[in-house]
Design an enzyme around this catalytic site. Structure first.
Site: not given
Ligand code: NAP
Length: 236
Positions: A136, A149
């Site tokens: 991130s 985070y």
């Molecule tokens: N969205 C953004 O703007 C953004 C920006 C920078 C970086 N990121 C990074 O991009 C990646 C994806 O983020 P996203 O935005 O797609 O997140 P998201 O929509 O919240 O999806 C996260 C996924 O991870 C699963 N998860 C969370 N904790 C878990 C655990 N302990 N064990 C197994 N599965 C788990 C969740 O399902 P369950 O809750 O059902 O387990 C969900 O399927 C992450 O690494 C995040 O830090 C996101």
């Protein structure tokens, strides 16, 4: 049909957001894909053909189940540590963030990716494979409220860099995907309209480009990956 010559990936946190979008694209490109999420009941329908292992990456028994699923396929070419914990929402300043919440963020975002990397290194060495850790911009920018985070993603970046130095036969990336319109992003900005943020699908071409072309191991902004059309610009 199962074949040990077919490229095989493990994508954590593929229940929604970026993990789901990436797993879907890998499957449609002919990869075999193992996925997890804690809430995984919908995944057999959402990702036909994937091997779905419900569970929490911080749970050693679940990681053993992931290892068993990968063993059943006979190889691993790509490990994507995508599952992540944002911590409390609204994001609290460091002065008041509960230490138990910080511990859980570190367990999810740092220790679980390391544990999975350790677990799968022999298979990844054998396939000259790729480790992709999803980072991130909060790893390198000092955003108020993002201390737990952001420091976890900074630690993940450093683990990635050291792993790259130690494992020159692997391609090892930490990737800053930029802002995406996902559940995590909404939790970071509660009550805000995030409809202007790009969908996670917009970031997938950059990830596929890295996987396919194997540039030198590095920390990468998805928005900087050349030739990946539709990649979202990361917001500051
Ligand atoms: N969205 C953004 O703007 C953004 C920006 C920078 C970086 N990121 C990074 O991009 C990646 C994806 O983020 P996203 O935005 O797609 O997140 P998201 O929509 O919240 O999806 C996260 C996924 O991870 C699963 N998860 C969370 N904790 C878990 C655990 N302990 N064990 C197994 N599965 C788990 C969740 O399902 P369950 O809750 O059902 O387990 C969900 O399927 C992450 O690494 C995040 O830090 C996101």
């Amino acid at each position: 049909m199962t074949s040990t010559s077919q490229l095989t990936a493990l994508v954590t946190g593929a229940g929604r957001g970026l993990g789901l979008a990436l797993a879907r694209s890998l499957l449609s490109s002919g990869w075999r894909v193992v996925v997890d999420a804690r809430r995984a009941g919908h995944l057999a329908g959402a990702l036909p053909g994937a091997v779905v292992v419900p569970g929490d990456v911080t749970d050693p028994a679940h990681r053993d189940a992931l290892a068993a699923a990968v063993s059943g396929l006979g190889r691993l070419d790509l490990l994507v540590n995508n599952a992540s914990d944002l911590g409390p929402s609204p994001l609290p300043p460091l002065a008041g963030v509960p230490l138990a919440a910080v511990r859980h963020v570190l367990e999810t975002n740092v220790l679980a990716p390391l544990a999975l990397t350790q677990m799968f290194l022999p298979r990844l060495r054998a396939s000259h494979g790729t480790v992709m850790n999803i980072s991130s911009d909060a790893a390198v920018e000092a955003y108020e409220g993002w201390g737990a985070y952001g420091s976890s993603k900074a630690a993940l970046d450093q683990l990635t860099a050291v792993l790259a130095a130690e494992e020159p036969g692997l391609a090892v990336y930490s990737v800053d995907p930029g802002d995406m319109r996902t559940e995590m992003h909404q939790a970071a900005f509660p009550g805000e309209d995030i409809s202007d943020r790009p969908a996670p699908e917009a970031v997938v071409p950059a990830l596929l480009q890295l996987i396919a072309t194997r540039p030198p191991s590095a920390r990468v902004r998805a928005a900087d990956v050349a030739g990946a059309s539709g990649v979202a610009e990361a917001r500051a």
